[in-house]
Design an enzyme around this catalytic site. Structure first.
Site, short mmCIF file in Angstrom:
data_model
loop_
_atom_site.label_atom_id
_atom_site.label_comp_id
_atom_site.label_asym_id
_atom_site.label_seq_id
_atom_site.Cartn_x
_atom_site.Cartn_y
_atom_site.Cartn_z
N HIS A 477 14.37 -34.19 11.94
CA HIS A 477 13.51 -34.28 10.75
C HIS A 477 14.23 -35.04 9.63
O HIS A 477 13.70 -36.01 9.08
CB HIS A 477 13.13 -32.88 10.28
CG HIS A 477 12.31 -32.85 9.02
ND1 HIS A 477 10.95 -32.70 9.03
CD2 HIS A 477 12.66 -32.97 7.71
CE1 HIS A 477 10.49 -32.74 7.79
NE2 HIS A 477 11.51 -32.88 6.96
N GLU A 478 15.44 -34.60 9.31
CA GLU A 478 16.17 -35.24 8.21
C GLU A 478 16.55 -36.67 8.58
O GLU A 478 16.59 -37.55 7.72
CB GLU A 478 17.41 -34.42 7.84
CG GLU A 478 17.11 -33.02 7.30
CD GLU A 478 16.10 -32.99 6.16
OE1 GLU A 478 15.98 -34.00 5.43
OE2 GLU A 478 15.41 -31.97 6.00
N HIS A 481 13.69 -38.90 7.75
CA HIS A 481 13.76 -39.29 6.33
C HIS A 481 14.81 -40.39 6.15
O HIS A 481 14.61 -41.36 5.42
CB HIS A 481 14.16 -38.11 5.45
CG HIS A 481 13.07 -37.14 5.13
ND1 HIS A 481 11.86 -37.54 4.61
CD2 HIS A 481 13.03 -35.78 5.21
CE1 HIS A 481 11.11 -36.46 4.39
NE2 HIS A 481 11.79 -35.39 4.75
N HIS A 484 13.64 -43.71 7.05
CA HIS A 484 12.73 -44.22 6.02
C HIS A 484 13.53 -44.95 4.94
O HIS A 484 13.09 -45.98 4.41
CB HIS A 484 11.95 -43.04 5.42
CG HIS A 484 10.66 -43.41 4.78
ND1 HIS A 484 9.89 -42.49 4.10
CD2 HIS A 484 9.99 -44.57 4.67
CE1 HIS A 484 8.80 -43.09 3.63
NE2 HIS A 484 8.84 -44.35 3.95
#
Length: 692
Positions: A477-478, A481, A484
């Site tokens: 998940h991190e 990010h 991104h």
């Protein structure tokens, strides 16, 4: 320690010098707390002068002398603040936390006159009004719209009297948010529970190793402790056979910030809500939720409530059915007690073992931290062509931090990625992504410095850190990010990377989680930490079958938090001054099962009270999940989870475009249509449940 206010000039203060380090990274080995206040002083002065020059420019406003000039301003402030806030969150000490109190107030006092500057706003508004005739590129047009919206929503168009009050509110809110954060950290640092030999019933060796590492971090070598980091608490509640200790740990965890001590957050919440309500009214909105949500994909509180209620009903029904099965299991085993919140995870694991012949302890030896990092990197390489090479020459803020150089498909330097994975007393709980520098191309290529911070248990005695499936998902998940930020390809810093609507920012991270639980990935990277054997097919099948298990519980604890957040900011602040009573009333209203607690009780709800980023916006994770569940379907439909064409569309429209495109347009450009909400319910295994 000397006075942190001492005069420190550019020759002696590393924060004010050019960084002659690899890739011009912060020289953490040279920076001490005393450097920050003088550096902030200089940065505030420089930025104020830059803003003054833009405001007082005698030339008629144009895009270059107003919007581009704003984008170029504040470089030193960004540089100093990014280093400072990384340390506040990931490696604080009493001196840093003391400085944080002053900096948060000074930051509000610095930004208020800028964001409410009537002359500056007049220049921006004039450009905005004439935007169609300015010949702007799509990215420039987007930047102008976002700049205008930001100033307008900050009160730049208010009367002088209203601006004065707004500035006072902003200063007070900054202080309260800092206080909330420090209180939470204080309660988390103050509490631990030592595990004697008799206290270890049911705990796997990997947990004991992490508990010993946590004790060592607190100067208690040779002992083993449970801390209040989520990773430690949830693992303990799943495994411990000692019901009395589960109760003790659970109660300490949900009481953070709510102990009636000097770290209590109840009064702070009441003040924050009153001031936010006043902010909304000054700006002409009926509630703070209406104000916040206008500038989001959701647009209105009703749209958010509609999504959350649609998910709540089947989730609650599933959770109640699971509760009844667990109660039957307790009775079967001869227990004459009612299932309590501290029992849920323990009996859910037993039930999962019965239903799917799977428990987390079986797969944990195959999920080493290093292998899961390698898996996250490999997926990025296969999807986007980026490669990762570890660097040992980049200064870091703690010896545990690792750094990788990221190169693009063309072999050129693209970013640096910092991974700070282990729990320690100097770090706040949770997991997050941030950056030390954002990508931009305004004055030449600027490569980003991206950070992932987690709180995993550290292995001891040469043993590696072993992750639970939840931990492995958090890592992906991190890293989503992180991608991104690393893949961002925009010109203007304000539109870089994760600078998007709150209810869109979780799409790249939650979408990336899908690859972590795919057989193609696990078969390659899930290897036993002692033997190197791959994950057996049978265990893999059982793990995949068990994924949707306990989703009723997970969804209920999340949606209840999101609904309470929405109500905090939709109802009059006066209704929530007794925070405990408000929480109780709202949970009764939705029929919250008493055996489940909110994922974040109000007094520890850092997402919404340590700043306003997720205030009235915690629902964003679920709004984004509608998109991420639907988005992964594009790969499934292509018959290949690394399909090149789909990955290229994903890269170009989602991961690299930052905030340069409207999120709805970005999503539809990738998927060819709007997202279908049923994908979320299907993913969680909740689609067929009838509402209770």
């Amino acid at each position: 320690m000397s006075d942190p206010r001492q005069t420190t000039n550019a020759e002696t203060n590393p924060l004010l010098k050019a960084w002659v380090t690899p890739f011009a990274t912060p020289p953490f080995n040279e920076i001490v707390p005393e450097h920050f206040l003088p550096a902030f002083e200089q940065a505030f002065a420089d930025h104020a002068a830059e803003i003054g020059a833009i405001t007082n420019d005698p030339a008629a406003p144009d895009f270059a002398n107003t919007i581009t000039a704003l984008e170029r301003s504040g470089k030193l402030l960004n540089k100093v603040a990014s280093v400072f806030y990384d340390l506040v969150s990931a490696h604080s000490n009493p001196a840093i936390l003391e400085i944080d109190k002053e900096v948060s107030l000074r930051m509000a006092r610095h930004w208020n006159p800028i964001m409410m500057n009537a002359v500056l706003f007049g220049r921006i508004a004039q450009l905005h009004e004439n935007r169609a005739s300015l010949g702007l590129t799509p990215e420039q047009l987007r930047l102008l719209e976002r700049t205008y919206t930001r100033f307008h929503r900050s009160g730049a168009g208010l009367s002088d009297e209203a601006k004065t009050r707004m500035a006072e509110i902003n200063e007070k809110l900054a202080q309260l948010a800092t206080g909330f954060s420090h209180h939470l950290l204080g309660d988390e640092q103050d509490w631990f529970m030592e595990l004697g030999e008799a206290d270890r019933e049911g705990l796997p060796e990997s947990f004991i190793a992490g508990a010993k590492a946590a004790a060592e971090d607190r100067g208690m070598a040779g002992k083993a402790i449970v801390t209040l980091s989520r990773s430690s608490v949830e693992s303990f509640l799943k495994s411990s056979g000692r019901r009395d200790l589960r109760e003790k740990v659970y109660k300490a965890f949900i009481a953070r910030g709510d102990n009636g001590n000097s770290n209590d957050n109840n009064a702070i919440i009441g003040e924050i809500l009153k001031l936010r309500e006043e902010t909304a009214r000054l700006l002409g909105y009926p509630t703070y939720a209406a104000y916040r949500l206008e500038d989001s994909m959701a647009k209105t509180p009703d749209a958010v409530r509609g999504l959350l209620e649609r998910v709540w009903k089947p989730a609650r029904a599933r959770a109640l059915a699971d509760r009844d099965e667990m109660q039957a299991l307790i009775t079967e085993e001869g227990g004459n007690f009612k299932l309590a919140p501290w029992d849920w995870r323990f009996y859910a694991e037993k039930l999962r073992l019965q239903r799917a012949n799977f428990d987390d302890a079986a797969i944990k030896p195959y999920l080493t931290l290093d292998h899961m990092i390698a898996a996250a990197f490999d997926c990025a390489t296969r999807l986007f062509g980026v490669t990762f090479e570890e660097r040992k020459d980049v200064p870091v803020w703690h010896p545990d931090v690792r750094v990788w150089e990221v190169r693009g498909p063309d072999g050129k330097h693209k970013a640096l990625f910092y991974g700070d994975y282990f729990a320690r007393p100097s770090k706040r709980s949770g997991a997050w992504m941030t950056s030390l520098r954002d990508q931009q191309k305004l004055d030449g290529e600027v490569a980003p410095l991206v950070i992932n911070v987690c709180n995993f248990a550290k292995g001891t005695g040469g043993e590696p850190s072993l992750l639970s499936p939840d931990d492995a998902r958090t890592l992906f998940h991190e890293f989503g990010h992180g991608l991104h930020g690393m893949l961002s390809n925009v010109t203007y810093p304000s539109l870089s990377g994760t600078s998007v609507f709150t209810d869109f920012v979780e799409l790249p991270s939650q979408l990336y989680e899908h690859w972590q639980e795919r057989p193609e990935v696990l078969q390659q990277f899930a290897r036993h930490y002692q033997t190197g054997e791959p994950l057996p097919d049978d265990l893999l099948k059982r793990f995949l079958a068990a994924r949707k298990f306990n989703q009723g519980f997970a969804t209920v604890e999340f949606v209840s938090s999101a609904l309470v957040d929405l109500e905090f900011h939709s109802q009059p602040a006066a209704a929530a001054q007794d925070v405990r009573a408000f929480e109780k009333r709202e949970l009764e209203k939705i029929g919250m099962p008493e055996e489940i607690s909110m994922r974040h009780r109000p007094t520890q709800f850092g997402h919404i009270f340590t700043g306003d980023h997720y205030a009235a916006g915690y629902y964003s994770y679920m709004w984004s999940e509608v998109m991420d569940a639907d988005a992964f379907g594009a790969f499934e439909e292509a018959g290949n989870i690394f399909d090149r064409d789909v990955a290229k569309r994903l890269h170009d429209n989602i991961y690299s475009s930052g905030g340069s495109v409207d999120p709805e347009a970005a999503y539809e450009a990738f998927r060819g249509r709007p997202p279908e909400p049923d994908a979320l319910l299907r993913r969680r295994g909740l689609l067929d449940d009838k509402a209770a």
